[in-house]
Design an enzyme around this catalytic site. Structure first.
Site, short mmCIF file in Angstrom:
data_model
loop_
_atom_site.label_atom_id
_atom_site.label_comp_id
_atom_site.label_asym_id
_atom_site.label_seq_id
_atom_site.Cartn_x
_atom_site.Cartn_y
_atom_site.Cartn_z
N SER A 1 15.12 4.92 37.78
CA SER A 1 15.83 6.11 37.31
C SER A 1 14.88 7.30 37.10
O SER A 1 13.69 7.12 36.85
CB SER A 1 16.53 5.83 35.98
N1 SAH Z 1 15.89 -0.22 34.91
C1 SAH Z 1 15.34 -0.12 36.25
C2 SAH Z 1 16.25 0.60 37.23
C3 SAH Z 1 17.33 -0.27 37.63
S1 SAH Z 1 18.18 0.05 39.10
C4 SAH Z 1 13.99 0.52 36.26
O1 SAH Z 1 13.49 0.95 35.21
O2 SAH Z 1 13.39 0.56 37.34
C5 SAH Z 1 19.46 -1.10 38.78
C6 SAH Z 1 19.04 -2.54 38.89
O3 SAH Z 1 20.17 -3.33 38.49
C7 SAH Z 1 18.71 -2.98 40.31
O4 SAH Z 1 17.45 -3.54 40.35
C8 SAH Z 1 19.80 -4.00 40.65
O5 SAH Z 1 19.36 -5.04 41.48
C9 SAH Z 1 20.17 -4.50 39.27
N2 SAH Z 1 21.51 -5.11 39.19
C10 SAH Z 1 22.64 -4.75 39.84
N3 SAH Z 1 23.67 -5.56 39.47
C11 SAH Z 1 23.15 -6.44 38.57
C12 SAH Z 1 23.71 -7.51 37.83
N4 SAH Z 1 25.00 -7.84 37.94
N5 SAH Z 1 22.92 -8.18 36.99
C13 SAH Z 1 21.60 -7.85 36.86
N6 SAH Z 1 21.01 -6.86 37.54
C14 SAH Z 1 21.78 -6.16 38.39
#
Ligand code: SAH
Length: 232
Positions: free
Chosen positions: A84
């Protein structure tokens, strides 16, 4: 004259090549990011500001994006996912009003950056990621940085991480189409959760959810765009 020109050109080329390969001063870029993107836009919580100053964001992005790590935008981290924008990380972290003794759940480990920011502030961070390889990479970076209070799990975050519940705060970093009820259940009474809600790749809002005496209070805070929270 001509003889003197050749070494001169060689020296200039050498200096030019050095300038092209030298890494930027990341702590300067980080300070600028915190001043211009975080403080100037109204983030006030000193703990959040300090954490954003501490965490080396450039180590959480793929090498080819390193020089852009402190830019005012999200960046790709592979597998179609993104880290993000710094302001959104700070905004979400501030919104849940963290205290140093808190146990926090994060859904969507991704690069591990948000988890590291949380780890600077609270006692323990439990983070769930659905893509095994991303979780593995995040674990490596966070381990190398020496954080001992981040715990990783590969799995579907819709169901939270029941074994360590209840949590003082929950941060969901992928967009859900509705409020995940398992997460509300795993939130402590008096706790806050922040979660982006809305249709895939369209306008979503960050919702702040407060749980009081078993009831929930929701407030929409900010329009955002997140990758989707996968159902499975
Ligand atoms: N917090 C992260 C950004 C996350 S992007 C950072 O600081 O870099 C969103 C993330 O959520 C992705 O890696 C994606 O694979 C994960 N995601 C999507 N659906 C999910 C689910 N149902 N359970 C766990 N993770 C999930």
């Amino acid at each position: 004259m001509k003889r003197g020109l050749v070494p001169c050109i060689i020296t200039l080329l050498f200096v030019y090549a050095r300038c092209q390969t030298t890494e930027p001063d990341y702590s300067d870029l980080r300070e600028k990011m915190v001043k211009e993107q975080i403080i100037a836009r109204g983030i006030k919580d000193r703990k959040v500001i300090k954490a954003m100053m501490e965490v080396p964001r450039h180590l959480f992005v793929p090498e080819k994006y390193r020089k852009e790590a402190y830019g005012d935008y999200p960046l790709p981290i592979g597998f179609g996912q993104t880290i993000s924008q710094p302001y959104v990380v700070a905004f979400m972290t501030e919104a849940v009003e963290l205290k140093s003794n808190y146990k926090v759940l994060e859904i969507g480990t991704g690069s591990g950056y948000q988890a590291a920011v949380l780890a600077e502030i609270v006692d323990s961070v439990f983070t769930v990621e659905i893509i095994g390889e991303l979780s593995k990479r995040a674990r490596k970076v966070i381990g190398e940085l020496g954080y001992k209070n981040v715990f990783f799990r590969v799995g579907n975050g819709w169901y939270g991480w029941k074994e360590h519940a209840p949590y003082d705060a929950i941060i969901v970093t992928a967009a859900a189409d509705s409020i995940p009820s398992a997460l509300v259940e795993q939130l402590k009474d008096g706790g806050k959760m922040i979660v982006p809600i809305g249709p895939q790749f369209s306008l979503q809002f960050l919702y702040l959810i407060e749980k009081r005496k078993g009831k929930i209070n929701t407030k929409s805070l900010l329009p955002v765009r997140f990758v989707p929270l996968r159902r499975q």
